[in-house]
Design a protein around this motif. Structure first.
Motif, mmCIF file in Angstrom:
data_model
loop_
_atom_site.group_PDB
_atom_site.id
_atom_site.type_symbol
_atom_site.label_atom_id
_atom_site.label_comp_id
_atom_site.label_asym_id
_atom_site.label_seq_id
_atom_site.Cartn_x
_atom_site.Cartn_y
_atom_site.Cartn_z
ATOM 1 N N LEU A 3 0.836 -1.195 0.000
ATOM 2 C CA LEU A 3 0.000 0.000 0.000
ATOM 3 C C LEU A 3 0.873 1.248 0.000
ATOM 4 O O LEU A 3 1.796 1.373 0.818
ATOM 5 C CB LEU A 3 -0.905 0.020 1.236
ATOM 6 N N CYS A 4 0.557 2.161 -0.898
ATOM 7 C CA CYS A 4 1.348 3.391 -0.967
ATOM 8 C C CYS A 4 0.447 4.618 -0.836
ATOM 9 O O CYS A 4 -0.772 4.546 -1.035
ATOM 10 C CB CYS A 4 2.147 3.453 -2.274
ATOM 11 N N ARG A 5 1.074 5.731 -0.497
ATOM 12 C CA ARG A 5 0.399 7.039 -0.533
ATOM 13 C C ARG A 5 1.040 7.808 -1.669
ATOM 14 O O ARG A 5 2.262 7.968 -1.692
ATOM 15 C CB ARG A 5 0.577 7.766 0.797
ATOM 16 N N GLY A 12 -2.779 3.938 -2.803
ATOM 17 C CA GLY A 12 -2.465 3.094 -3.941
ATOM 18 C C GLY A 12 -2.164 1.664 -3.545
ATOM 19 O O GLY A 12 -1.626 1.399 -2.466
ATOM 20 N N LEU A 13 -2.543 0.757 -4.431
ATOM 21 C CA LEU A 13 -2.176 -0.649 -4.295
ATOM 22 C C LEU A 13 -1.102 -0.897 -5.351
ATOM 23 O O LEU A 13 -1.347 -0.681 -6.545
ATOM 24 C CB LEU A 13 -3.412 -1.529 -4.528
ATOM 25 N N VAL A 14 0.068 -1.321 -4.901
ATOM 26 C CA VAL A 14 1.190 -1.516 -5.828
ATOM 27 C C VAL A 14 1.194 -2.961 -6.307
ATOM 28 O O VAL A 14 1.199 -3.896 -5.503
ATOM 29 C CB VAL A 14 2.527 -1.168 -5.148
ATOM 30 N N ASP A 21 -5.246 2.973 -8.131
ATOM 31 C CA ASP A 21 -5.782 4.000 -7.234
ATOM 32 C C ASP A 21 -6.988 3.429 -6.486
ATOM 33 O O ASP A 21 -8.079 3.319 -7.033
ATOM 34 C CB ASP A 21 -6.184 5.234 -8.043
ATOM 35 N N VAL A 22 -6.744 3.055 -5.230
ATOM 36 C CA VAL A 22 -7.816 2.460 -4.412
ATOM 37 C C VAL A 22 -8.250 3.431 -3.306
ATOM 38 O O VAL A 22 -8.654 3.015 -2.219
ATOM 39 C CB VAL A 22 -7.373 1.100 -3.814
ATOM 40 N N SER A 23 -8.171 4.720 -3.607
ATOM 41 C CA SER A 23 -8.488 5.741 -2.599
ATOM 42 C C SER A 23 -9.892 5.589 -2.020
ATOM 43 O O SER A 23 -10.149 6.006 -0.882
ATOM 44 C CB SER A 23 -8.341 7.142 -3.209
ATOM 45 N N ALA A 24 -10.804 4.988 -2.790
ATOM 46 C CA ALA A 24 -12.173 4.797 -2.292
ATOM 47 C C ALA A 24 -12.180 3.980 -1.007
ATOM 48 O O ALA A 24 -13.087 4.126 -0.171
ATOM 49 C CB ALA A 24 -13.021 4.115 -3.372
ATOM 50 N N ALA A 25 -11.161 3.133 -0.817
ATOM 51 C CA ALA A 25 -11.102 2.274 0.374
ATOM 52 C C ALA A 25 -10.918 3.076 1.655
ATOM 53 O O ALA A 25 -11.207 2.589 2.752
ATOM 54 C CB ALA A 25 -9.968 1.260 0.222
ATOM 55 N N VAL A 26 -10.424 4.303 1.532
ATOM 56 C CA VAL A 26 -10.197 5.143 2.709
ATOM 57 C C VAL A 26 -11.508 5.401 3.454
ATOM 58 O O VAL A 26 -11.522 5.646 4.665
ATOM 59 C CB VAL A 26 -9.504 6.466 2.297
ATOM 60 N N ARG A 57 -10.271 -2.313 -5.858
ATOM 61 C CA ARG A 57 -9.319 -2.744 -6.888
ATOM 62 C C ARG A 57 -10.016 -2.949 -8.235
ATOM 63 O O ARG A 57 -9.467 -2.615 -9.289
ATOM 64 C CB ARG A 57 -8.654 -4.039 -6.442
ATOM 65 N N ALA A 58 -11.226 -3.510 -8.160
ATOM 66 C CA ALA A 58 -11.983 -3.726 -9.393
ATOM 67 C C ALA A 58 -12.348 -2.371 -9.986
ATOM 68 O O ALA A 58 -12.985 -1.553 -9.337
ATOM 69 C CB ALA A 58 -13.237 -4.534 -9.084
ATOM 70 N N GLY A 59 -11.908 -2.126 -11.159
ATOM 71 C CA GLY A 59 -12.228 -0.866 -11.818
ATOM 72 C C GLY A 59 -11.354 0.307 -11.401
ATOM 73 O O GLY A 59 -11.644 1.450 -11.768
ATOM 74 N N ALA A 60 -10.322 0.036 -10.598
ATOM 75 C CA ALA A 60 -9.449 1.131 -10.154
ATOM 76 C C ALA A 60 -8.635 1.675 -11.330
ATOM 77 O O ALA A 60 -8.231 0.924 -12.217
ATOM 78 C CB ALA A 60 -8.504 0.641 -9.059
ATOM 79 N N ARG A 61 -8.390 2.996 -11.292
ATOM 80 C CA ARG A 61 -7.523 3.614 -12.282
ATOM 81 C C ARG A 61 -6.103 3.095 -12.060
ATOM 82 O O ARG A 61 -5.644 2.983 -10.919
ATOM 83 C CB ARG A 61 -7.563 5.133 -12.071
ATOM 84 N N THR A 62 -5.418 2.777 -13.145
ATOM 85 C CA THR A 62 -4.063 2.235 -13.042
ATOM 86 C C THR A 62 -3.049 3.239 -13.576
ATOM 87 O O THR A 62 -3.256 3.824 -14.646
ATOM 88 C CB THR A 62 -3.955 0.920 -13.842
#
Ligand code: MN
Length: 293
Positions: A3-5, A12-14, A21-26, A57-62
């Motif tokens: 996990l990154c910022r 972010g999920l690396v 970009d998994v920011s929605a998880a916040v 993760r599903a549909g996350a911007r890469t």
């Protein structure tokens, strides 16, 4: 999971050379208001966060990893602890340098087999935390600022008086840590606490990805020249004992960081230098050294 910022405060999920970009998880993290509880919210709520990361993760911007700006994955640890002189060759070789020794370290460490047991851990101000995107700003241009490459252990579960046998249950994960240091006569907690003198990154790796944290090769290069290269297996006091020693004195909170000591090869950096570090199982990061504004 890594996990990154990134790019400000995106989560972010690396995966390989990509960041999702998994920011929605916040949203899975509870909102906080006064009084803010001790501990890093991301690590404290990892159990709720990780499933939310999977959903996001599903549909996350890469994005390509090479194009994002990485900040410290940890933002609010209650403390950053660090082990002094925890690699034998660092003590034997580096303290021959008068600039490192400062007339005290060799004397203090003579005949001391396990320095952290004798001297305990020291603390670095949490305001010293920076990520690779920010890099290191040299605070006193007339004094030496040295790099110290270290494995950073991130506490996941709070505890006091944690026995060695249970210590690893309290580890949430790892990142690479730089214990940047102004050489001199002042107390360690002062010399090592300038803004940006604790670089953490490139991301937070959950403990399940690192089956043996005492068998990781880590390296540091300055302007392409390799200066530090060691296995974490060379540390004198291992991670379970560091956790036992630390928690014998104070409660460890989720997100607290233990810098486990630096191997041999420490040396100065100056504005203009580019530092690259890598650690097996974690990854690599590069950061710039600049002058403090
Ligand atoms: Mn150190």
């Amino acid at each position: 999971m890594k996990l990154c910022r990134f790019n400000g405060d995106r989560l972010g999920l690396v995966e390989g050379d990509k960041v999702l970009d998994v920011s929605a998880a916040v949203e899975a993290l509870p909102a906080v208001r006064w009084p803010v509880p001790l501990g890093d919210p991301l690590v404290k709520h990892l159990e709720q966060l990780l499933p939310a990361v999977q959903r996001a993760r599903a549909g996350a911007r890469t994005l390509p990893l090479a194009e994002v700006r990485l900040s410290s994955p940890l933002t609010n640890p209650s403390k950053v602890m660090a082990a002094p002189a925890n690699y034998r060759l660092h003590v034997e070789l580096d303290t021959k340098d008068a600039g490192v020794d400062q007339g005290v370290h060799r004397k203090a460490l003579e005949g001391v087999e396990r320095p952290t047991e004798k001297y305990g851990l020291f603390l670095k101000a949490t305001s010293a935390i920076a990520g690779p995107a920010e890099g290191v700003q040299v605070i006193l241009p007339d004094r030496r600022t040295d790099h110290e490459l270290e494995l950073a252990v991130v506490i996941g579960k709070a505890g006091h008086s944690i026995p060695r046998e249970k210590a690893m249950d309290h580890v949430a994960g790892y990142c690479i840590g730089l214990d940047m240091t102004v050489r001199g006569s002042e107390d360690r907690s002062f010399r090592k606490s300038a803004d940006s003198y604790t670089v953490l990154g490139p991301w937070f790796v959950t403990a399940d990805e690192i089956p043996d944290p005492h068998a990781l090769q880590m390296s540091l290069w300055v302007n392409g020249e390799r200066r530090q290269h060691s296995s974490t297996g060379a540390m004198t006091i291992d991670i379970p004992d560091l956790i036992a020693i630390a928690s014998s004195m104070y409660t460890l909170y989720p997100g607290d960081v233990i810098l486990t000591g630096t191997p041999e090869g420490v040396g100065p950096v100056v504005p203009g230098d580019v530092v690259k570090v890598g650690c097996e199982g974690i990854g690599e990061m590069t950061f710039a050294v600049t002058a403090h504004a």
